[in-house]
Design an enzyme around this catalytic site. Structure first.
Site: not given
Length: 844
Positions: A488-490
């Site tokens: 999950h990439c912020p």
């Protein structure tokens, strides 16, 4: 004194205070630990009595054991199928025989998860719903109390009735919840007799539903599963208590949050007039209560918080979050242009802090659960940075760097590709696994997995209540299972999976190339247009104080552009590492998650024992309270044993065996023993904490968490059934599985196209055993390390006084306990002391 089977009084639920810090002790649960290999944890209880009138056979190596007579019941306990067959064939025993405690062989086989023995007994006519033992329970109830999912499946397939109640009023659903076993609960909820509201919300003798028991135990996963199946949050027990009241008694923040999010009545009053908040104050769990409500945007009294921008995920808040970083970065660059760098630096730091404060404290709600991770804050920083880089190029570099048309064209293409793919990676679906269309379809999936012996956390997601594809992972922020999950990439505010991984890679690659071109054009711009820096003759009046003359030239000529260029150069520190890692993983047909798991747990598919940990639920339950527990240590020891059984590193890290208080004690002890190094250790901890936070922000923490870095070493030798060489791996990545004829969103088994010869099969962790029945991971468990997750505040010894219906703590305060009257009901008529059941055997 109530005799067994007598309806229980609800006086045991009258309000008194209990500390939510110390986990109370549940004598009934501790007495109901599993019967493993015929060894009873209550062999010595009450002078050798097992609580049901006779001693259970033990596998301890004692003199003369070989001379002990073999019975069909002791053979069923051990899973000695050949011995059972000899006894039955010779006519010395039948499958219907009962021992001195009125217990059948099927009861003993069910409680010890002897699946092959259970099948043989049923095939030869054993009564599936035979009742026996002190509590007059069925084999299904014995298996349910220990969470033996595949025994449950076998018994239900042979017609076992889950609605039968024992003398305490518990049916199979209640007992499955008592076990805190997740997959057995999922399976039991698919039974038609429990699928209706009457079955799902069925009550025991005191009016407690399964949801109330799960809330009282602090079992957040079970609470979530029951709510997903439609459990009634408004139902009351005999004392007028709702599930929210019992969640407050435990003080588990996760359970309170789930119930409040399911619209539980926060103003409901029990018979004495107390609301859940009143009880939280009385029981000193008000802190968890407040935080749980704040997690979902509620005030302490249940009202929705009134905020200018709404919740963190509202459209207004997201738009405001996108604007603020762009404006703030412009102010920071302008500050460097207006002031000398040594004066501008502290002002810029203050402006950066102001930007962060406005976003995280004014626009977003800092009390909401995972508010920062679920927001688009970091996406806004990236988008704002790209916007300022593009503005400076259009406004200055494109027209002031003649003779570098090819570089400008290359940068323009990089800017377009980067911006477009950032938008695409952030907006399109990462490739969610499909959800079940109906409850009937869900029942078919769960039943099929249970029949195949594959109902575990690696094949079924209890959050999505759907089949989990291979190489997928459930994202707690996206709240869906993502196919071929990478991370999950912020920075894109989205998961990276099979659906947008290609766009993410193009975004990172174009970003690196574009920044390099921008820096080159910036240097050319200063070289062509900026006059040479001429320092003052008297160095005492020098205003630059920078180590390189070029920097002095740049700050004197155009400090705004220099600030943008340095900010862009800073992003290369992590984007280059990320790009190289992503490219290497693609050539190896691996994801970031798989590399991380390979280093931490020894194989790609996930955590060793993941299915077992998911079923027993000890991690989620204890993390909700954040307190150390003996049962947690015992469970962790068992999980470590499972790691060793799979041939993994014996020093594999398990992060759940140290509670907050225990960690603090260890830290203080270490500091005391090494006082001269206490400051150094403090600095190390601060540095480690800050570096861990930074790595998590840039998305590199998966490579450094625990032993994750070792995954990079092991990957070259890891067995990977999807690895078909460099070219095929790259084609599969770009085609999203079409090159291998795969649909990763529905990939539940290895297809024939993927060569099984490359795959090292890791067996599923199930609680079944072979016909020999000697045990696997269950074998070496001692009675002292009973895996008890269900506790209460009651003491082991009851007060015989009829007036002392509630247990009392050291401070003289009465305690809330759902077990109080059940203990008294376990006393036989005329008994002066309670003979509590100490295993599932007495739960018969």
């Amino acid at each position: 004194m109530a005799a067994p089977g007598t309806p229980l009084s609800s006086s045991a639920t009258q309000a008194i205070s209990v500390s939510t810090v110390d986990a109370p002790s549940d004598p009934l649960l501790s007495s109901q630990s599993a019967q493993l290999d015929g060894h009873s944890s209550w062999d010595t209880h009450m002078g050798g009595s097992n609580g049901i009138g006779s001693r259970a056979p033990s596998r301890a190596n004692t003199p003369g054991q070989d001379q002990m007579p073999l019975t069909i019941h002791s053979a069923a306990q051990r899973g000695d199928l050949p011995a059972i067959m000899r006894l039955v064939d010779s006519g010395r025993a039948t499958v219907h025989d009962r021992d001195d405690d009125n217990i059948t062989p099927l009861h003993w086989a069910a409680i010890n998860a002897q699946l092959a023995t259970c099948r043989y007994l049923l095939d030869h006519g054993a009564q599936v719903d035979a009742l026996g033992g002190d509590l007059i329970a069925s084999p299904l109830q014995w298996a349910a109390r220990n969470g033996h999912v595949y025994v449950l499946e076998l018994l239900c397939s042979r017609g076992a009735d889950p609605t039968i109640t024992d003398s305490q009023g518990f049916n199979a659903l209640h007992l499955t919840v008592h076990s805190s076993a997740v997959m057995p609960l999922v399976f039991m909820l698919q039974q038609p007799s429990l699928d209706s509201p009457e079955g799902l919300d069925s009550t025991d003798s005191q009016g407690h539903t399964a949801l109330m028991w799960a809330a009282y135990q602090g079992d957040a996963i079970s609470v979530d599963i029951l709510l997903k199946h439609g459990a009634d949050v408004h139902k009351r027990d005999g004392a007028g208590l709702t599930a929210m009241h019992w969640a407050v008694v435990k003080g588990n923040r996760l359970c309170i949050r789930l119930l409040a999010d399911a619209k539980a009545d926060l103003l409901a009053k029990e018979d004495s007039g107390k609301t859940p908040r009143d009880m939280a104050i009385e029981l000193k769990s008000i802190g968890a209560y407040r935080k749980a409500l704040a997690d979902i945007g509620l005030e302490e009294d249940g009202r929705r918080k009134q905020r200018t921008f709404g919740a963190s995920t509202d459209r207004t808040a997201r738009l405001a979050t996108m604007v603020v970083p762009f404006v703030a970065l412009g102010f920071i660059f302008a500050t460097f242009a207006a002031l000398p760098w040594y004066t501008a630096a502290p002002f810029a730091a203050a402006e950066l802090f102001g930007m962060h404060h406005i976003v995280t404290r004014v626009i977003l709600d800092p009390h909401e659960h995972d508010f920062l991770q679920r927001s688009n804050y970091f996406l806004a920083i990236v988008a704002g940075s790209i916007a300022w880089v593009g503005w400076e190029w259009v406004h200055k570099l494109a027209s002031a760097t003649p003779g570098y048309a090819s570089n400008n064209l290359f940068f323009a293409l990089s800017l377009i590709v980067c911006s477009w793919n950032l938008f695409r990676a952030a907006s399109i679906s990462p490739g969610y696994a499909p959800l079940v269309p109906s409850a009937l379809h869900r029942r078919e999936i769960v039943t099929q997995l249970a029949q195949q012996g594959r109902l575990n956390g690696q094949t079924y997601c209890v959050s999505c209540m759907a089949r989990k594809p291979m190489r997928s992972k459930h994202c707690k922020l996206c709240k869906r299972c993502v196919a071929r999950h990478d991370h999950h990439c912020p920075w894109v505010a989205n998961c990276i999976g099979v659906g947008n991984h290609r766009q993410f890679l193009l975004f990172v690659g174009a970003l690196v190339v574009g920044v390099l071109q921008f820096l080159y054009l910036t240097v050319v711009y200063y070289s062509i247009n900026a006059p040479p820096y001429d320092p003052l003759p008297d160095s005492s009046y020098e205003t630059c104080h920078l180590p390189f003359a070029f920097l002095c030239t740049a700050t004197t000529f155009d400090a705004f552009l220099l600030g943008v260029a340095l900010w862009a150069a800073l992003q290369l520190t992590w984007t280059v590492i990320l790009l190289v890692a992503q490219a290497w993983q693609i050539t190896r047909q691996m994801t970031t998650l798989e590399v991380s798991n390979l280093g931490r747990f020894g194989f790609m598919g996930g955590k060793g024992g993941q299915s077992y940990a998911g079923q027993t639920n000890f991690i989620a339950q204890h993390s909700g309270r954040g307190q150390p527990s003996g049962s947690l240590s015992a469970a962790t020891d068992r999980l470590q044993g499972i790691h060793k059984q799979f041939g993994e590193n014996e020093n594999a890290e398990i992060d759940v065996n140290l509670g907050a208080d225990e960690s603090a004690d260890a830290t203080s002890t270490h500091a005391h023993a090494h006082g001269s190094h206490s400051k150094l250790n403090l600095l190390r901890r601060v540095f480690a904490s800050s570096s861990s936070w930074l790595l998590s922000i840039v998305g590199l923490d998966l490579y450094t968490r625990g032993k994750a870095g070792e995954g990079l070493k092991r990957a070259s030798a890891a067995a990977n059934p999807f690895d078909h060489g460099l070219l095929s791996n790259c084609k599969d990545f770009w085609s999203r599985g079409e090159d291998l004829n795969l649909d990763y969103t529905t990939l539940y088994d290895l297809p024939a196209e993927v060569s099984p010869g490359h795959c090292q099969v890791v067996p599923f962790l199930v609680d079944t055993v072979t016909a020999g029945g000697r045990g696997g991971a269950w074998r070496n468990r001692s009675p002292a390390s009973g895996y008890s997750l269900l506790r209460s505040g009651a003491d082991d010894d009851d007060d015989d006084s009829d007036n002392a219906t509630m247990p009392v703590d050291a401070a003289g305060r009465r305690k809330w306990s759902m077990w109080s009257n059940l203990k008294k009901s376990a006393k036989p008529p005329g008994s002066a002391t309670a003979i509590l059941p100490t295993s599932n055997a007495t739960h018969a």
